[in-house]
Design a protein around this motif. Structure first.
Motif, PDB file in Angstrom:
ATOM      1  N   MET A   1       1.178  -0.957   0.125  1.00 24.38           N
ATOM      2  CA  MET A   1       0.246  -0.137   0.193  1.00 24.38           C
ATOM      3  C   MET A   1       0.603   1.551   0.290  1.00 24.38           C
ATOM      4  N   SER A   2       0.587   2.124  -0.709  1.00 18.04           N
ATOM      5  CA  SER A   2       1.887   2.863  -0.738  1.00 18.04           C
ATOM      6  C   SER A   2       1.261   4.084   0.241  1.00 18.04           C
ATOM      7  N   SER A   3       1.702   4.933   0.055  1.00 15.42           N
ATOM      8  CA  SER A   3       1.512   5.943   1.610  1.00 15.42           C
ATOM      9  C   SER A   3       0.407   6.989   1.221  1.00 15.42           C
ATOM     10  N   LYS A   4       0.384   7.082  -0.135  1.00 14.69           N
ATOM     11  CA  LYS A   4      -0.116   8.066  -0.288  1.00 14.69           C
ATOM     12  C   LYS A   4      -1.964   7.355  -0.015  1.00 14.69           C
ATOM     13  N   SER A   5      -2.246   6.418  -0.591  1.00 17.19           N
ATOM     14  CA  SER A   5      -3.066   5.784  -0.074  1.00 17.19           C
ATOM     15  C   SER A   5      -3.803   5.429   1.417  1.00 17.19           C
ATOM     16  N   PHE A   6      -2.778   4.782   1.818  1.00 15.07           N
ATOM     17  CA  PHE A   6      -2.478   5.068   3.666  1.00 15.07           C
ATOM     18  C   PHE A   6      -2.741   6.586   4.311  1.00 15.07           C
ATOM     19  N   GLN A   7      -2.781   6.723   4.282  1.00 22.03           N
ATOM     20  CA  GLN A   7      -2.573   8.943   4.107  1.00 22.03           C
ATOM     21  C   GLN A   7      -3.732   9.625   3.752  1.00 22.03           C
ATOM     22  N   GLY A   8      -4.852   9.129   2.695  1.00 21.62           N
ATOM     23  CA  GLY A   8      -6.187   8.766   2.425  1.00 21.62           C
ATOM     24  C   GLY A   8      -7.343   8.977   3.548  1.00 21.62           C
ATOM     25  N   LEU A   9      -6.792   6.931   3.262  1.00 23.53           N
ATOM     26  CA  LEU A   9      -7.378   5.936   4.562  1.00 23.53           C
ATOM     27  C   LEU A   9      -7.710   6.945   6.105  1.00 23.53           C
ATOM     28  N   LYS A  10      -6.439   7.233   6.107  1.00 19.51           N
ATOM     29  CA  LYS A  10      -6.583   7.588   7.277  1.00 19.51           C
ATOM     30  C   LYS A  10      -7.028   9.131   7.147  1.00 19.51           C
ATOM     31  N   GLN A  11      -7.621   9.333   6.199  1.00 10.94           N
ATOM     32  CA  GLN A  11      -8.382  11.416   6.814  1.00 10.94           C
ATOM     33  C   GLN A  11      -9.627  10.876   6.300  1.00 10.94           C
ATOM     34  N   GLN A  12      -9.555   9.621   5.660  1.00  9.15           N
ATOM     35  CA  GLN A  12     -11.203   9.344   5.410  1.00  9.15           C
ATOM     36  C   GLN A  12     -11.589   8.757   7.060  1.00  9.15           C
ATOM     37  N   ALA A  13     -10.833   8.189   7.833  1.00  7.44           N
ATOM     38  CA  ALA A  13     -11.034   7.722   9.196  1.00  7.44           C
ATOM     39  C   ALA A  13     -11.258   8.639  10.376  1.00  7.44           C
ATOM     40  N   GLU A  14     -10.521   9.420  10.127  1.00  8.99           N
ATOM     41  CA  GLU A  14     -10.533  10.966  10.565  1.00  8.99           C
ATOM     42  C   GLU A  14     -12.128  11.083  10.439  1.00  8.99           C
ATOM     43  N   GLY A  15     -12.110  11.603   9.634  1.00  7.17           N
ATOM     44  CA  GLY A  15     -13.618  12.579   8.728  1.00  7.17           C
ATOM     45  C   GLY A  15     -14.669  11.477   9.705  1.00  7.17           C
ATOM     46  N   ALA A  16     -14.762   9.923   9.661  1.00  2.87           N
ATOM     47  CA  ALA A  16     -15.800   9.630  10.023  1.00  2.87           C
ATOM     48  C   ALA A  16     -16.159   9.286  11.492  1.00  2.87           C
ATOM     49  N   ALA A  17     -14.596   9.574  12.550  1.00  2.00           N
ATOM     50  CA  ALA A  17     -14.834   9.710  13.560  1.00  2.00           C
ATOM     51  C   ALA A  17     -14.914  11.157  13.864  1.00  2.00           C
ATOM     52  N   LYS A  18     -15.293  12.136  13.484  1.00  2.00           N
ATOM     53  CA  LYS A  18     -15.226  13.711  13.939  1.00  2.00           C
ATOM     54  C   LYS A  18     -16.722  13.995  12.963  1.00  2.00           C
ATOM     55  N   ASP A  19     -17.493  13.147  12.078  1.00  2.00           N
ATOM     56  CA  ASP A  19     -18.728  13.255  11.654  1.00  2.00           C
ATOM     57  C   ASP A  19     -19.215  11.705  12.902  1.00  2.00           C
ATOM     58  N   ALA A  20     -18.880  11.285  13.752  1.00  4.39           N
ATOM     59  CA  ALA A  20     -19.602  10.460  14.323  1.00  4.39           C
ATOM     60  C   ALA A  20     -19.640  11.537  15.878  1.00  4.39           C
ATOM     61  N   ALA A  21     -19.053  11.476  16.508  1.00  2.00           N
ATOM     62  CA  ALA A  21     -18.495  12.586  17.428  1.00  2.00           C
ATOM     63  C   ALA A  21     -19.528  13.511  17.107  1.00  2.00           C
ATOM     64  N   ASN A  22     -19.922  14.316  16.215  1.00  2.00           N
ATOM     65  CA  ASN A  22     -20.642  15.269  16.099  1.00  2.00           C
ATOM     66  C   ASN A  22     -22.040  15.174  15.843  1.00  2.00           C
ATOM     67  N   THR A  23     -21.910  13.802  15.470  1.00  2.00           N
ATOM     68  CA  THR A  23     -23.644  13.134  15.752  1.00  2.00           C
ATOM     69  C   THR A  23     -24.552  13.011  17.000  1.00  2.00           C
ATOM     70  N   LEU A  24     -23.107  12.057  18.106  1.00  2.00           N
ATOM     71  CA  LEU A  24     -23.619  11.885  19.155  1.00  2.00           C
ATOM     72  C   LEU A  24     -23.006  13.630  20.106  1.00  2.00           C
ATOM     73  N   GLY A  25     -22.874  13.355  20.493  1.00  2.00           N
ATOM     74  CA  GLY A  25     -22.431  15.872  20.728  1.00  2.00           C
ATOM     75  C   GLY A  25     -24.146  15.920  20.329  1.00  2.00           C
ATOM     76  N   GLN A  26     -24.542  16.437  19.164  1.00  2.46           N
ATOM     77  CA  GLN A  26     -25.993  16.219  18.835  1.00  2.46           C
ATOM     78  C   GLN A  26     -27.052  15.734  19.678  1.00  2.46           C
ATOM     79  N   ALA A  27     -26.818  14.422  19.576  1.00  3.06           N
ATOM     80  CA  ALA A  27     -27.498  13.526  20.091  1.00  3.06           C
ATOM     81  C   ALA A  27     -27.750  13.849  21.636  1.00  3.06           C
ATOM     82  N   THR A  28     -27.206  14.100  22.114  1.00  8.41           N
ATOM     83  CA  THR A  28     -27.060  14.122  24.008  1.00  8.41           C
ATOM     84  C   THR A  28     -27.595  15.162  24.219  1.00  8.41           C
ATOM     85  N   GLN A  29     -27.073  15.878  22.733  1.00  6.70           N
ATOM     86  CA  GLN A  29     -27.476  18.490  23.498  1.00  6.70           C
ATOM     87  C   GLN A  29     -28.868  17.994  23.483  1.00  6.70           C
TER      88      GLN A  29
END
Length: 76
Positions: A1-29
């Motif tokens: 796996m190239s460094s570029k594709s790993f970086q892309g997967l990492k960014q997707q995972a971080e984005g998904a984690a942020k979205d999940a955190a935002n959704t959880l925060g809104q549901a809690t509020q």
């Protein structure tokens, strides 16, 4: 796996984690807002019930005093 594709997967995972955190925060509020609203309605109802009781007791006390006054000849 190239460094570029790993970086892309990492960014997707971080984005998904942020979205999940935002959704959880809104549901809690939303849940907190609902609890606050429900609690306020319960407090308002309790206050109204207490106020109605005080008004009824005051009216009964007034009637009792008027009756007592009539018995002693203070009022006609």
């Amino acid at each position: 796996m190239s460094s570029k594709s790993f970086q892309g997967l990492k960014q997707q995972a971080e984005g998904a984690a942020k979205d999940a955190a935002n959704t959880l925060g809104q549901a809690t509020q939303d849940a907190i807002n609902q609890v606050v609203e429900t609690s306020q309605k319960a407090i308002d109802q309790a206050c109204k019930t207490a106020q109605d009781g005080v008004e009824k007791a005051t009216g009964q006390a007034t009637e009792a005093m008027a009756g007592l006054g009539k018995n002693f000849g203070f009022k006609k």
